[in-house]
Design a protein around this motif. Structure first.
Motif, PDB file in Angstrom:
ATOM      1  N   PRO A   1       0.824  -1.203   0.000  1.00 38.02           N
ATOM      2  CA  PRO A   1       0.000   0.000   0.000  1.00 38.02           C
ATOM      3  C   PRO A   1       0.862   1.259   0.000  1.00 38.02           C
ATOM      4  O   PRO A   1       1.984   1.266   0.490  1.00 38.02           O
ATOM      5  N   ASN A   2       0.293   2.320  -0.563  1.00 38.60           N
ATOM      6  CA  ASN A   2       0.983   3.615  -0.582  1.00 38.60           C
ATOM      7  C   ASN A   2       0.899   4.224   0.807  1.00 38.60           C
ATOM      8  O   ASN A   2      -0.194   4.498   1.294  1.00 38.60           O
ATOM      9  N   PRO A   3       2.055   4.459   1.481  1.00 31.06           N
ATOM     10  CA  PRO A   3       2.013   4.962   2.856  1.00 31.06           C
ATOM     11  C   PRO A   3       1.470   6.366   2.971  1.00 31.06           C
ATOM     12  O   PRO A   3       1.133   6.809   4.051  1.00 31.06           O
ATOM     13  N   PHE A   4       1.380   7.096   1.858  1.00 28.60           N
ATOM     14  CA  PHE A   4       0.902   8.472   1.916  1.00 28.60           C
ATOM     15  C   PHE A   4      -0.562   8.604   1.541  1.00 28.60           C
ATOM     16  O   PHE A   4      -1.114   9.679   1.585  1.00 28.60           O
ATOM     17  N   ALA A   5      -1.192   7.503   1.122  1.00 22.92           N
ATOM     18  CA  ALA A   5      -2.561   7.588   0.628  1.00 22.92           C
ATOM     19  C   ALA A   5      -3.517   8.014   1.729  1.00 22.92           C
ATOM     20  O   ALA A   5      -3.559   7.412   2.793  1.00 22.92           O
TER      21      ALA A   5
ATOM     22  N   GLY B   1       3.969  14.374   0.582  1.00 26.30           N
ATOM     23  CA  GLY B   1       4.629  13.128   0.950  1.00 26.30           C
ATOM     24  C   GLY B   1       4.960  12.257  -0.254  1.00 26.30           C
ATOM     25  O   GLY B   1       6.018  11.634  -0.300  1.00 26.30           O
ATOM     26  N   GLN B   2       4.065  12.214  -1.241  1.00 24.99           N
ATOM     27  CA  GLN B   2       4.349  11.440  -2.455  1.00 24.99           C
ATOM     28  C   GLN B   2       5.597  11.974  -3.151  1.00 24.99           C
ATOM     29  O   GLN B   2       6.442  11.206  -3.598  1.00 24.99           O
ATOM     30  N   THR B   3       5.699  13.283  -3.244  1.00 23.87           N
ATOM     31  CA  THR B   3       6.863  13.878  -3.894  1.00 23.87           C
ATOM     32  C   THR B   3       8.116  13.643  -3.070  1.00 23.87           C
ATOM     33  O   THR B   3       9.180  13.330  -3.612  1.00 23.87           O
ATOM     34  N   LEU B   4       7.999  13.777  -1.775  1.00 25.80           N
ATOM     35  CA  LEU B   4       9.140  13.527  -0.893  1.00 25.80           C
ATOM     36  C   LEU B   4       9.637  12.098  -1.073  1.00 25.80           C
ATOM     37  O   LEU B   4      10.849  11.858  -1.200  1.00 25.80           O
ATOM     38  N   GLN B   5       8.719  11.165  -1.126  1.00 25.29           N
ATOM     39  CA  GLN B   5       9.076   9.756  -1.295  1.00 25.29           C
ATOM     40  C   GLN B   5       9.719   9.513  -2.665  1.00 25.29           C
ATOM     41  O   GLN B   5      10.668   8.739  -2.781  1.00 25.29           O
TER      42      GLN B   5
END
Length: 195
Positions: free
Chosen positions: A2-6, A136-140
């Motif tokens: 799973p996407n941790p930022f979702a 967070g998605q961009t950070l990741q």
């Protein structure tokens, strides 16, 4: 996996700004030389920040911005100081501007990653789950497998109600930073969440 930022869709999240996605999706360039006076004020701002003297850090950063209004690090330092003083409404636009300036003026990856991380932290503190998710998605994507990125992933997952993913992210942050401050905070978060 799973996407941790979702974000969890519970209807309570708000979008800080559609422009936020465009601001944070840009990778940094290389640094440019600084004016010696600006560099001195930035050194003062960093010193004050290291001592948690946030008002003084803000004043030094404001002086640096007065001398060079386009300086990405000065913008970052002022945003950081305001965030630490919990003046989030003033901090967010400065952190967004630091991201734009670090890309456009080439201030380097350090300013860019720090501004992006601070922006994610502020959005979590504001409980703006959707904007935190986007940042967070961009950070990741830009800074994967970094302890701070993973710790923020845990905070964002927790904000969005995904405790299991939060614990997984905190455990990975603690593994990558076993002796550091981020690792300690991650282990405290794991304990607080019952993991």
């Amino acid at each position: 996996r799973p996407n941790p930022f979702a974000p969890q869709t519970n209807g309570s999240t708000t979008d800080t700004s559609e422009d936020l996605v465009a601001v944070v999706n840009v990778a940094p360039l290389e640094a440019k030389p600084k004016d010696p006076q600006v560099a001195e004020w930035l050194d003062q701002a960093r010193t004050h920040a290291a001592g948690a003297q946030w008002q003084e850090a803000a004043e030094s950063a404001e002086r640096a911005l007065g001398a060079d209004p386009e300086d990405a690090e000065a913008t970052l330092r002022l945003g950081e100081a305001l965030a630490k003083m919990r003046s989030f409404e003033r901090a967010v636009p400065l952190l967004e501007r630091a991201l734009q300036r670090s890309e456009g003026r080439g201030e380097g990856a350090g300013v860019h990653s720090e501004a992006l991380s601070l922006l994610a932290e502020v959005l979590v503190e504001k409980k703006d789950a959707l904007a935190a998710y986007r940042v967070g998605q961009t950070l990741q994507r830009l800074y994967p497998n970094q302890p701070r990125t993973l710790f923020l992933s845990g905070r964002i997952s927790h904000l969005n109600g995904d405790v299991r993913q939060a614990i997984r992210s905190f455990k990975e942050a603690a593994r990558l930073d076993p002796e550091g401050a981020i690792g300690l905070s991650a282990r405290e978060s794991i304990t607080a969440l019952g993991g």
